[in-house]
Write a protein that holds these residues in place. Structure first.
Motif, PDB file in Angstrom:
ATOM      1  N   LEU A  37       0.835  -1.202   0.000  1.00 22.44           N
ATOM      2  CA  LEU A  37       0.000   0.000   0.000  1.00 22.44           C
ATOM      3  C   LEU A  37       0.875   1.260   0.000  1.00 22.44           C
ATOM      4  N   ALA A  38       1.949   1.217   0.789  1.00 19.82           N
ATOM      5  CA  ALA A  38       2.864   2.360   0.823  1.00 19.82           C
ATOM      6  C   ALA A  38       3.474   2.583  -0.563  1.00 19.82           C
ATOM      7  N   ARG A  39       3.858   1.493  -1.235  1.00 21.26           N
ATOM      8  CA  ARG A  39       4.423   1.613  -2.584  1.00 21.26           C
ATOM      9  C   ARG A  39       3.404   2.193  -3.551  1.00 21.26           C
ATOM     10  N   LYS A  40       2.176   1.738  -3.394  1.00 20.94           N
ATOM     11  CA  LYS A  40       1.111   2.192  -4.287  1.00 20.94           C
ATOM     12  C   LYS A  40       0.924   3.704  -4.166  1.00 20.94           C
ATOM     13  N   ARG A  83      -3.149   6.126   6.406  1.00 23.34           N
ATOM     14  CA  ARG A  83      -2.979   7.482   6.952  1.00 23.34           C
ATOM     15  C   ARG A  83      -1.528   7.917   6.920  1.00 23.34           C
ATOM     16  N   ARG A  84      -0.654   7.014   7.334  1.00 21.26           N
ATOM     17  CA  ARG A  84       0.770   7.349   7.335  1.00 21.26           C
ATOM     18  C   ARG A  84       1.260   7.677   5.940  1.00 21.26           C
ATOM     19  N   ALA A  85       0.825   6.871   4.992  1.00 17.88           N
ATOM     20  CA  ALA A  85       1.289   7.070   3.615  1.00 17.88           C
ATOM     21  C   ALA A  85       0.773   8.401   3.056  1.00 17.88           C
ATOM     22  N   VAL A  86      -0.501   8.689   3.269  1.00 20.70           N
ATOM     23  CA  VAL A  86      -1.012   9.953   2.712  1.00 20.70           C
ATOM     24  C   VAL A  86      -0.463  11.160   3.479  1.00 20.70           C
ATOM     25  N   ASP A  87      -0.222  10.977   4.773  1.00 23.79           N
ATOM     26  CA  ASP A  87       0.403  12.084   5.511  1.00 23.79           C
ATOM     27  C   ASP A  87       1.748  12.421   4.893  1.00 23.79           C
ATOM     28  N   ARG A  88       2.485  11.386   4.524  1.00 25.22           N
ATOM     29  CA  ARG A  88       3.792  11.619   3.918  1.00 25.22           C
ATOM     30  C   ARG A  88       3.646  12.326   2.580  1.00 25.22           C
ATOM     31  N   VAL A  89       2.697  11.867   1.789  1.00 21.00           N
ATOM     32  CA  VAL A  89       2.463  12.492   0.487  1.00 21.00           C
ATOM     33  C   VAL A  89       2.102  13.969   0.656  1.00 21.00           C
ATOM     34  N   ARG A  90       1.230  14.223   1.641  1.00 19.02           N
ATOM     35  CA  ARG A  90       0.747  15.594   1.794  1.00 19.02           C
ATOM     36  C   ARG A  90       1.760  16.501   2.448  1.00 19.02           C
ATOM     37  N   SER A  91       2.709  15.926   3.183  1.00 19.18           N
ATOM     38  CA  SER A  91       3.725  16.769   3.803  1.00 19.18           C
ATOM     39  C   SER A  91       4.791  17.170   2.782  1.00 19.18           C
ATOM     40  N   GLU A  92       4.854  16.428   1.710  1.00 18.06           N
ATOM     41  CA  GLU A  92       5.769  16.816   0.641  1.00 18.06           C
ATOM     42  C   GLU A  92       5.149  17.988  -0.089  1.00 18.06           C
ATOM     43  N   SER A  93       5.951  18.988  -0.360  1.00 22.42           N
ATOM     44  CA  SER A  93       5.394  20.072  -1.157  1.00 22.42           C
ATOM     45  C   SER A  93       5.395  19.603  -2.612  1.00 22.42           C
ATOM     46  N   ALA A  94       4.940  20.473  -3.492  1.00 21.07           N
ATOM     47  CA  ALA A  94       4.822  20.068  -4.893  1.00 21.07           C
ATOM     48  C   ALA A  94       6.199  19.800  -5.488  1.00 21.07           C
ATOM     49  N   THR A  95       6.668  18.607  -5.268  1.00 26.65           N
ATOM     50  CA  THR A  95       7.967  18.238  -5.803  1.00 26.65           C
ATOM     51  C   THR A  95       7.788  17.419  -7.068  1.00 26.65           C
ATOM     52  N   SER A  96       8.883  17.137  -7.709  1.00 24.70           N
ATOM     53  CA  SER A  96       8.805  16.333  -8.925  1.00 24.70           C
ATOM     54  C   SER A  96       8.319  14.926  -8.602  1.00 24.70           C
ATOM     55  N   LEU A 103      -0.744  10.007 -12.485  1.00 19.88           N
ATOM     56  CA  LEU A 103      -1.520   8.892 -13.010  1.00 19.88           C
ATOM     57  C   LEU A 103      -1.455   7.707 -12.067  1.00 19.88           C
ATOM     58  N   PRO A 104      -2.586   7.315 -11.527  1.00 19.82           N
ATOM     59  CA  PRO A 104      -2.577   6.159 -10.649  1.00 19.82           C
ATOM     60  C   PRO A 104      -2.492   4.881 -11.467  1.00 19.82           C
ATOM     61  N   GLY A 105      -2.244   3.803 -10.798  1.00 21.57           N
ATOM     62  CA  GLY A 105      -2.183   2.532 -11.518  1.00 21.57           C
ATOM     63  C   GLY A 105      -1.148   1.647 -10.898  1.00 21.57           C
ATOM     64  N   LYS A 141     -10.074   4.931  -6.769  1.00 22.36           N
ATOM     65  CA  LYS A 141      -8.665   4.608  -7.006  1.00 22.36           C
ATOM     66  C   LYS A 141      -7.772   5.840  -6.815  1.00 22.36           C
ATOM     67  N   LEU A 142      -8.233   6.976  -7.305  1.00 27.67           N
ATOM     68  CA  LEU A 142      -7.430   8.193  -7.132  1.00 27.67           C
ATOM     69  C   LEU A 142      -7.291   8.556  -5.656  1.00 27.67           C
ATOM     70  N   ALA A 143      -8.396   8.462  -4.933  1.00 25.87           N
ATOM     71  CA  ALA A 143      -8.367   8.858  -3.522  1.00 25.87           C
ATOM     72  C   ALA A 143      -7.555   7.860  -2.693  1.00 25.87           C
ATOM     73  N   TYR A 144      -7.818   6.573  -2.893  1.00 24.88           N
ATOM     74  CA  TYR A 144      -7.176   5.589  -2.012  1.00 24.88           C
ATOM     75  C   TYR A 144      -5.755   5.243  -2.454  1.00 24.88           C
ATOM     76  N   TYR A 145      -5.604   4.862  -3.705  1.00 30.91           N
ATOM     77  CA  TYR A 145      -4.278   4.467  -4.175  1.00 30.91           C
ATOM     78  C   TYR A 145      -3.414   5.677  -4.525  1.00 30.91           C
ATOM     79  N   GLY A 146      -4.066   6.754  -4.947  1.00 35.96           N
ATOM     80  CA  GLY A 146      -3.298   7.940  -5.326  1.00 35.96           C
ATOM     81  C   GLY A 146      -3.023   8.859  -4.152  1.00 35.96           C
TER      82      GLY A 146
END
Lengths: 183, 248
Positions: A37-40, A83-96, A103-105, A141-146
């Motif tokens: 899930l973290a990889r996804k 939660r941990r995974a999305v927290d990490r995503v959201r704490s990152e600013s708009a990086t490359s 694109l999810p998948g 898929k966008l919300a959960y996996y993305g």
């Protein structure tokens, strides 16, 4: 799965008492999905490993807070993981890094990690996702996996906020009913 | 049902997917406390989300297993909720086999977890921290692990977890006075044939020193700590501030 889910709840009560053998068993059941899930969500293998470790140690640390009356052990752990995974995503600013996640998948290319025995899970999820409307499935898929917020999801899909809220809820209810029986 | 709470109710799905943020998240969680059906629905939808997670499973890196399993026993667990624990009952429940090492874990956990979670700046440091944690965990997990604790003459407590079967001991300290930069605490394994250095205690963080692993420890030996010039010495040059026997 129903059987191992029951075991998982019992294992967690043992983990709460400091039982290391029980924790090992929990690890063996859940490290695959937690890491997967973290990889996804995160894509990056190093960050995913870091998050997966944190999640599994969080399970050890907070096992006494698991309450079977409030849901399955599996859902409890996966909620922590997501939660941990999305927290990490959201704490990152708009990086490359973030841009690569538009694109999810499925993770492809350099993903050489071995598939564990989840063929049945995958098949069932695929089948159930197939019963949803396109917008419902894409939004989920966008919300959960993305790891996107519902507002970001609405923007990506080009639909109104209210629409995406409703589609996610209706789709998830349908998924629940589709996957609930005999899982 | 007001328009507002109806609107909020539509968020159960997005909430179950962690897709609600900011003030709206706070408002929804407040709503959940009052709305039984919403909470029930969220639970069911979280179960569905968990199935989505199961479908993503892939084998994690091999090293991760050992790392997680070695770190867990060094990590303090939360007590069960909803009970006001008296200070003396503030320990977590442990199985009898673990009771003996619980004290040591409590004493060592802060130091070790600090080590693990420390903002190490290089991969080399990280590798060292991980290797150290594994070695320490192996001693703590040994079936014959025993805890010895003693008060140092200079103040503070020194704790050793000894496994005679593994010939190893893990030593850490709490509240021992900080030394000037020219001095260090040195750990010795003392046997009838003489004293052998087991290394220097690292600088303390928040009053505790990270564990030092002493090898070649046998029943009948003693563990001692002396104050020595920075860098340590080949043989002790001062009287020990603490001596602990190693018993079988």
């Amino acid at each position: 799965m129903a059987g191992s889910g029951q075991d998982l709840a019992l294992l967690l009560t043992r983990v709460a008492r400091g039982d290391q053998a029980a924790f090992e068993a929990v690890y063996d059941q859940l490290a695959g999905p937690v890491y997967g899930l973290a990889r996804k969500v995160l894509r990056d293998p190093a960050q995913s490993e870091e998050i997966a470790q944190e999640v599994l140690l969080e399970v050890w640390r907070t096992a006494s807070r698991f309450d079977p009356a409030r849901g399955s052990a599996l859902a409890w752990v996966m909620t922590i993981a997501h939660r941990r995974a999305v927290d990490r995503v959201r704490s990152e600013s708009a990086t490359s890094l973030r841009e690569q996640k538009v694109l999810p998948g499925p993770v492809t290319g350099d993903d050489v990690a071995e598939l564990v025995e989840t063929a049945l899970d995958r098949q069932r999820v695929r089948r159930c996702l197939g019963t949803l409307t396109t917008v419902q499935a894409e939004a989920i898929k966008l919300a959960y996996y993305g790891g996107y917020t519902y507002a970001q999801t609405a923007e990506l899909l080009g639909v109104a906020l209210g629409t995406v809220k409703t589609r996610i809820r209706d789709g998830l209810i349908r998924l629940r009913d589709c996957m609930g029986a005999g899982w | 049902m007001s328009v507002q709470s109806h609107e909020l109710h539509l968020l159960t799905g997005s909430y179950a997917l962690d897709a609600v943020t900011g003030p709206e998240l706070a408002a929804f969680e407040k709503h959940l406390d009052r709305c039984g059906p919403c909470a029930t629905e969220v639970r069911g939808l979280r179960e569905a989300a968990a199935r989505l997670a199961m479908a993503t499973a892939i084998a994690p890196p091999q090293e991760m297993r050992q790392r997680v399993l070695a770190t867990a026993p060094l990590t303090r667990q939360l007590p069960p909720p909803g009970r006001n624990l008296l200070p003396r009952a503030g320990r977590r429940r442990v199985s009898p086999s673990q009771a003996g090492i619980t004290g040591a874990i409590l004493a060592l956990a802060a130091a070790v977890v600090f080590l693990f979670a420390a903002r190490v700046t290089t991969q080399h440091q990280l590798d060292q921290a991980r290797a150290s944690n594994r070695a320490v965990a192996a001693v703590l997990a040994a079936p014959d692990a025993r805890v010895e604790s003693a008060t140092a003459t200079v103040g503070g407590t020194v704790t050793a977890v000894v496994s005679v079967s593994q010939h190893e001991a893990v030593v850490s300290s709490a509240g021992v006075p900080v030394l000037p930069a020219t001095k260090v605490y040195q750990l010795w394994v003392m046997s009838p044939s003489g004293a052998r250095s087991a290394g220097l205690l690292p600088a303390s963080h928040a009053g505790t020193t990270a564990p030092v692993l002493a090898s070649g420890v046998r029943a009948g030996d003693r563990l001692g700590i002396t104050v020595e010039p920075a860098g340590g010495t080949a043989q002790p040059t001062t009287a020990a501030v603490v001596v602990m026997p190693v018993t079988a």
